[in-house]
Design a protein around this motif. Structure first.
Motif, PDB file in Angstrom:
ATOM      1  N   GLU A 149       0.857  -1.177   0.000  1.00  0.00           N
ATOM      2  CA  GLU A 149       0.000   0.000   0.000  1.00  0.00           C
ATOM      3  C   GLU A 149       0.899   1.236   0.000  1.00  0.00           C
ATOM      4  OE1 GLU A 149      -3.337   0.305   2.444  1.00  0.00           O
ATOM      5  OE2 GLU A 149      -4.314  -1.393   1.456  1.00  0.00           O
ATOM      6  N   PRO A 150       0.351   2.407  -0.382  1.00  0.00           N
ATOM      7  CA  PRO A 150       1.190   3.604  -0.500  1.00  0.00           C
ATOM      8  C   PRO A 150       1.959   3.935   0.774  1.00  0.00           C
ATOM      9  CG  PRO A 150      -0.958   3.977  -1.485  1.00  0.00           C
ATOM     10  CD  PRO A 150      -1.033   2.656  -0.804  1.00  0.00           C
ATOM     11  N   TYR A 151       1.325   3.686   1.941  1.00  0.00           N
ATOM     12  CA  TYR A 151       1.977   3.982   3.210  1.00  0.00           C
ATOM     13  C   TYR A 151       1.794   2.808   4.168  1.00  0.00           C
ATOM     14  CZ  TYR A 151       2.106   8.655   1.310  1.00  0.00           C
ATOM     15  OH  TYR A 151       2.336   9.725   0.477  1.00  0.00           O
ATOM     16  N   VAL A 152       2.815   2.561   4.949  1.00  0.00           N
ATOM     17  CA  VAL A 152       2.782   1.493   5.938  1.00  0.00           C
ATOM     18  C   VAL A 152       3.153   2.078   7.294  1.00  0.00           C
ATOM     19  CG1 VAL A 152       3.354  -0.327   4.281  1.00  0.00           C
ATOM     20  CG2 VAL A 152       5.197   0.866   5.481  1.00  0.00           C
ATOM     21  N   LEU A 153       2.757   1.387   8.341  1.00  0.00           N
ATOM     22  CA  LEU A 153       3.114   1.809   9.688  1.00  0.00           C
ATOM     23  C   LEU A 153       4.344   1.034  10.131  1.00  0.00           C
ATOM     24  CD1 LEU A 153       2.244   3.580  12.106  1.00  0.00           C
ATOM     25  CD2 LEU A 153       1.144   1.533  13.042  1.00  0.00           C
ATOM     26  N   PHE A 154       5.458   1.750  10.269  1.00  0.00           N
ATOM     27  CA  PHE A 154       6.671   1.118  10.797  1.00  0.00           C
ATOM     28  C   PHE A 154       6.538   1.085  12.313  1.00  0.00           C
ATOM     29  CE2 PHE A 154      10.829   1.540  12.797  1.00  0.00           C
ATOM     30  CZ  PHE A 154      11.461   0.420  12.293  1.00  0.00           C
ATOM     31  N   ASP A 155       6.581  -0.129  12.858  1.00  0.00           N
ATOM     32  CA  ASP A 155       6.401  -0.313  14.297  1.00  0.00           C
ATOM     33  C   ASP A 155       7.685  -0.857  14.900  1.00  0.00           C
ATOM     34  OD1 ASP A 155       5.642  -0.836  16.864  1.00  0.00           O
ATOM     35  OD2 ASP A 155       3.823  -1.937  16.364  1.00  0.00           O
ATOM     36  N   GLY A 156       8.494   0.044  15.450  1.00  0.00           N
ATOM     37  CA  GLY A 156       9.747  -0.380  16.065  1.00  0.00           C
ATOM     38  C   GLY A 156       9.612  -0.684  17.541  1.00  0.00           C
ATOM     39  N   ARG A 200       0.133   8.719  18.708  1.00  0.00           N
ATOM     40  CA  ARG A 200      -0.447   9.619  17.699  1.00  0.00           C
ATOM     41  C   ARG A 200      -0.241   9.057  16.298  1.00  0.00           C
ATOM     42  NH1 ARG A 200       2.267  13.701  18.862  1.00  0.00           N
ATOM     43  NH2 ARG A 200       0.809  14.526  20.422  1.00  0.00           N
ATOM     44  N   GLN A 201       0.919   8.471  16.040  1.00  0.00           N
ATOM     45  CA  GLN A 201       1.194   7.873  14.730  1.00  0.00           C
ATOM     46  C   GLN A 201       0.265   6.696  14.452  1.00  0.00           C
ATOM     47  OE1 GLN A 201       3.780   8.754  12.180  1.00  0.00           O
ATOM     48  NE2 GLN A 201       3.232  10.592  13.315  1.00  0.00           N
ATOM     49  N   ARG A 202      -0.002   5.915  15.472  1.00  0.00           N
ATOM     50  CA  ARG A 202      -0.928   4.780  15.297  1.00  0.00           C
ATOM     51  C   ARG A 202      -2.333   5.284  14.961  1.00  0.00           C
ATOM     52  NH1 ARG A 202       1.643   0.127  16.895  1.00  0.00           N
ATOM     53  NH2 ARG A 202       3.246   0.319  18.506  1.00  0.00           N
ATOM     54  N   GLU A 203      -2.780   6.329  15.657  1.00  0.00           N
ATOM     55  CA  GLU A 203      -4.108   6.881  15.394  1.00  0.00           C
ATOM     56  C   GLU A 203      -4.185   7.463  13.984  1.00  0.00           C
ATOM     57  OE1 GLU A 203      -4.550   9.742  18.460  1.00  0.00           O
ATOM     58  OE2 GLU A 203      -4.830   8.254  20.070  1.00  0.00           O
ATOM     59  N   ARG A 204      -3.134   8.144  13.578  1.00  0.00           N
ATOM     60  CA  ARG A 204      -3.135   8.728  12.239  1.00  0.00           C
ATOM     61  C   ARG A 204      -3.121   7.654  11.155  1.00  0.00           C
ATOM     62  NH1 ARG A 204       0.833  14.103  12.481  1.00  0.00           N
ATOM     63  NH2 ARG A 204      -0.696  15.445  13.549  1.00  0.00           N
ATOM     64  N   VAL A 206      -4.526   4.713  11.345  1.00  0.00           N
ATOM     65  CA  VAL A 206      -5.909   4.212  11.255  1.00  0.00           C
ATOM     66  C   VAL A 206      -6.741   5.177  10.421  1.00  0.00           C
ATOM     67  CG1 VAL A 206      -8.007   3.753  12.575  1.00  0.00           C
ATOM     68  CG2 VAL A 206      -5.808   2.933  13.424  1.00  0.00           C
ATOM     69  N   GLN A 207      -6.564   6.473  10.644  1.00  0.00           N
ATOM     70  CA  GLN A 207      -7.281   7.493   9.869  1.00  0.00           C
ATOM     71  C   GLN A 207      -6.901   7.410   8.392  1.00  0.00           C
ATOM     72  OE1 GLN A 207      -6.478  11.448  11.225  1.00  0.00           O
ATOM     73  NE2 GLN A 207      -7.799  12.435   9.706  1.00  0.00           N
ATOM     74  N   LEU A 208      -5.630   7.197   8.135  1.00  0.00           N
ATOM     75  CA  LEU A 208      -5.146   7.099   6.758  1.00  0.00           C
ATOM     76  C   LEU A 208      -5.747   5.891   6.058  1.00  0.00           C
ATOM     77  CD1 LEU A 208      -3.170   8.579   4.868  1.00  0.00           C
ATOM     78  CD2 LEU A 208      -1.378   7.025   5.663  1.00  0.00           C
ATOM     79  N   GLN A 209      -5.814   4.757   6.757  1.00  0.00           N
ATOM     80  CA  GLN A 209      -6.405   3.553   6.165  1.00  0.00           C
ATOM     81  C   GLN A 209      -7.880   3.759   5.867  1.00  0.00           C
ATOM     82  OE1 GLN A 209      -3.372   2.263   5.351  1.00  0.00           O
ATOM     83  NE2 GLN A 209      -4.512   0.366   5.442  1.00  0.00           N
ATOM     84  N   SER A 210      -8.571   4.452   6.747  1.00  0.00           N
ATOM     85  CA  SER A 210      -9.989   4.744   6.512  1.00  0.00           C
ATOM     86  C   SER A 210     -10.150   5.627   5.276  1.00  0.00           C
ATOM     87  CB  SER A 210     -10.576   5.436   7.743  1.00  0.00           C
ATOM     88  OG  SER A 210     -11.925   5.793   7.514  1.00  0.00           O
ATOM     89  N   PHE A 211      -9.243   6.591   5.104  1.00  0.00           N
ATOM     90  CA  PHE A 211      -9.285   7.462   3.930  1.00  0.00           C
ATOM     91  C   PHE A 211      -9.039   6.671   2.653  1.00  0.00           C
ATOM     92  CE2 PHE A 211      -7.016  10.196   0.890  1.00  0.00           C
ATOM     93  CZ  PHE A 211      -7.945  11.212   0.719  1.00  0.00           C
ATOM     94  N   PHE A 212      -8.066   5.766   2.691  1.00  0.00           N
ATOM     95  CA  PHE A 212      -7.719   4.994   1.504  1.00  0.00           C
ATOM     96  C   PHE A 212      -8.840   4.050   1.079  1.00  0.00           C
ATOM     97  CE2 PHE A 212      -2.846   5.214   2.241  1.00  0.00           C
ATOM     98  CZ  PHE A 212      -2.839   6.482   1.692  1.00  0.00           C
ATOM     99  N   HIS A 213      -9.604   3.562   2.024  1.00  0.00           N
ATOM    100  CA  HIS A 213     -10.648   2.581   1.715  1.00  0.00           C
ATOM    101  C   HIS A 213     -12.029   3.222   1.891  1.00  0.00           C
ATOM    102  CE1 HIS A 213      -7.048   0.240   2.745  1.00  0.00           C
ATOM    103  NE2 HIS A 213      -7.456  -0.585   1.817  1.00  0.00           N
ATOM    104  N   SER A 214     -12.219   4.335   1.175  1.00  0.00           N
ATOM    105  CA  SER A 214     -13.454   5.110   1.327  1.00  0.00           C
ATOM    106  C   SER A 214     -14.596   4.601   0.458  1.00  0.00           C
ATOM    107  CB  SER A 214     -13.170   6.580   0.992  1.00  0.00           C
ATOM    108  OG  SER A 214     -12.740   6.699  -0.361  1.00  0.00           O
ATOM    109  N   ASN A 215     -14.373   3.531  -0.309  1.00  0.00           N
ATOM    110  CA  ASN A 215     -15.434   2.920  -1.121  1.00  0.00           C
ATOM    111  C   ASN A 215     -16.033   3.901  -2.133  1.00  0.00           C
ATOM    112  OD1 ASN A 215     -15.321   0.369   0.163  1.00  0.00           O
ATOM    113  ND2 ASN A 215     -16.543   1.150   1.853  1.00  0.00           N
ATOM    114  N   LEU A 216     -15.188   4.627  -2.822  1.00  0.00           N
ATOM    115  CA  LEU A 216     -15.645   5.564  -3.847  1.00  0.00           C
ATOM    116  C   LEU A 216     -15.328   4.979  -5.228  1.00  0.00           C
ATOM    117  CD1 LEU A 216     -16.865   8.312  -4.527  1.00  0.00           C
ATOM    118  CD2 LEU A 216     -14.592   9.319  -4.290  1.00  0.00           C
TER     119      LEU A 216
END
Length: 459
Positions: A149-156, A200-204, A206-216
């Motif tokens: 996907e365009p962006y991933v969450l790096f979890d160190g 904050r990065q984790r919350e953002r 989740v918001q980004l994933q919701s934006f990407f999968h907006s079913n448009l």
């Protein structure tokens, strides 16, 4: 007599003493060596001592291969020879010797030993262990690799490898004779506590994933374009690191980026004033220019629609039919579709296709070539339908029963004054530019054709 008896008794006693000595000697000998027909791990051991058998078994033993499997399933070999790995059968051989008397073949397990410090160095020096130790202890949004996907969450912070726990677990497995070790099964990973920035990065994300999968979904007619993560990501404003920009806790979309995508969509689907290849009924491929017919998206309305719509979250898919400045009879990459009129002026023949089926095939007469009244080429459309119309021009007024104009004053109509159609009539006795059609066929065509139907005209 007594002397003889004494000699016999002494002789007998001597023999018994000799036999007893021999028995004791054999007992002592076989208490240190293995009995007749003894096989251990494929080695014939009769008469051999524990030390001798152990030496032979160690000589022929192979050092096992140690494999450590990381949490990704990748296999990493470890050379146990570098950890002074040794096998020793002494304990097993002594135990077997104590209960000796069996003559069947035996298989014994060795007692292994190694240099713990050297083994620890081998494990901690492995590339993947080193890489895990150097991994940043942060949580952040990063650009994805190709195929992701365009962006991933790096979890160190989550599932970090603990090298000390890994070394202890490897030692434990070796002590139990386990040589294929799953690092994930040995409590070798640990989680670190998130900071406020990490949360904050984790919350953002989740918001980004919701934006990407907006079913448009864009309904382009024959095709539907789902606005998936890659397209949605192209709408976002990005920082110097290529990652999305937030205004407070809101994602920032870029109107200019939205416009770029809509304009690209228009370049893909717009046909007004373009030229296309057309497969004729006769099998030729001709190039025909869009004249009055064609498709043109309303870019401005679509930019406004997306800019507003991207601010919403939705559960159900939204299928959007775009706005057009000019809309063809058929929508899609092929906006002629499979319902159209084909006028082959070179062959003086007309066809009408409905849903891909040819319903009419008839000879016609087109514009008079000698007088330069040629019927214009191009892709046009039926923009009107009239009954009992008088067609007027310079020097003529001709009544017709069926009139279907397609470009300017040029149209398709019945011609009851003609007895013959087709051939080369048009070269010297053609029309003023219209497509003259046999009356009976024209009546049928008039009933079948809808307003907006494409008309493809070519020589």
């Amino acid at each position: 007599m007594k002397r003889t008896l004494r000699i016999c008794l002494l002789t007998l006693f001597g023999l018994i003493l000799l036999a007893l000595s021999g028995f004791l000697a054999l007992t002592w000998y076989y208490s240190r060596t293995f009995v007749i027909n003894t096989w251990i791990n494929g080695v014939y051991c009769t008469g051999m001592t524990v030390e001798e058998v152990n030496s032979e078994l160690v000589r022929t033993a192979e050092i096992p291969e140690l494999i450590i499997i990381d949490s990704q399933g990748q296999r990493w070999p470890v050379d146990l020879a570098q950890a002074d790995f040794r096998v020793d059968y002494t304990d097993s051989l002594q135990e077997y010797l104590r209960r000796s008397g069996q003559t069947v073949e035996q298989y014994l397990i060795p007692r292994n030993s190694w240099d713990s410090e050297k083994l620890r160095e081998l494990v901690t020096d492995m590339a993947w262990v080193q890489s895990a130790g150097e991994q940043s202890a942060v949580v952040e949004i990063r650009a994805g690799e190709a195929g992701e996907e365009p962006y991933v969450l790096f979890d160190g912070k989550s599932h970090r490898l603990d090298p000390d726990k890994l070394c202890d677990y490897v030692q434990q497995c070796l002590e139990n004779g386990i040589y294929e070790i799953q690092a994930g099964e040995g409590d070798c990973y640990t989680d670190m506590e998130d900071t406020a920035q990490d949360a904050r990065q984790r919350e953002r994300f989740v918001q980004l994933q919701s934006f990407f999968h907006s079913n448009l979904i864009y309904d382009m007619g024959a095709e539907q374009i789902e606005l998936g993560p890659e397209i949605m990501a192209s709408f976002l404003r990005k920082g110097s690191d290529g990652c999305p920009v937030w205004d407070q806790e809101e994602l920032v979309v870029s109107t200019s980026h939205i416009r770029e995508w809509v304009e690209q969509l228009a370049r893909q689907y717009d046909t007004v004033d373009t030229t296309r290849d057309f497969q004729t009924t006769e099998g030729r491929v001709v190039q025909v220019k869009y004249n009055t017919y064609g498709t043109r998206l309303d870019v401005e309305k679509e930019v406004d629609f997306l800019t507003e719509e991207l601010a919403y979250e939705r559960e159900e898919p939204l299928i959007h039919r775009p706005a057009y400045l000019q809309e063809g009879f058929c929508r899609g990459l092929d906006d002629i579709g499979d319902t159209y009129i084909e006028v082959d002026m070179g062959q003086q023949h007309m066809y009408y296709y409905q849903d891909g089926e040819c319903l009419i095939s008839v000879d016609v007469v087109t514009g008079n070539a000698r007088r330069s009244w040629n019927t214009p080429e191009g892709i046009n459309y039926v923009y009107n339908k009239q009954r009992n119309r008088i067609l007027r021009g310079e020097g003529y007024a001709t009544p017709v029963k069926y009139w279907m104009p397609v470009v300017g004053n040029v149209g398709i109509h019945d011609a009851d004054w003609r007895r013959d159609f087709g051939g080369e009539i048009y070269l010297t006795n053609g029309s003023h530019g219209c497509v003259n059609t046999p009356p009976d066929t024209m009546a049928q065509l008039y009933e079948l054709v809808e307003l907006g139907t494409p008309v493809v005209m070519f020589y």
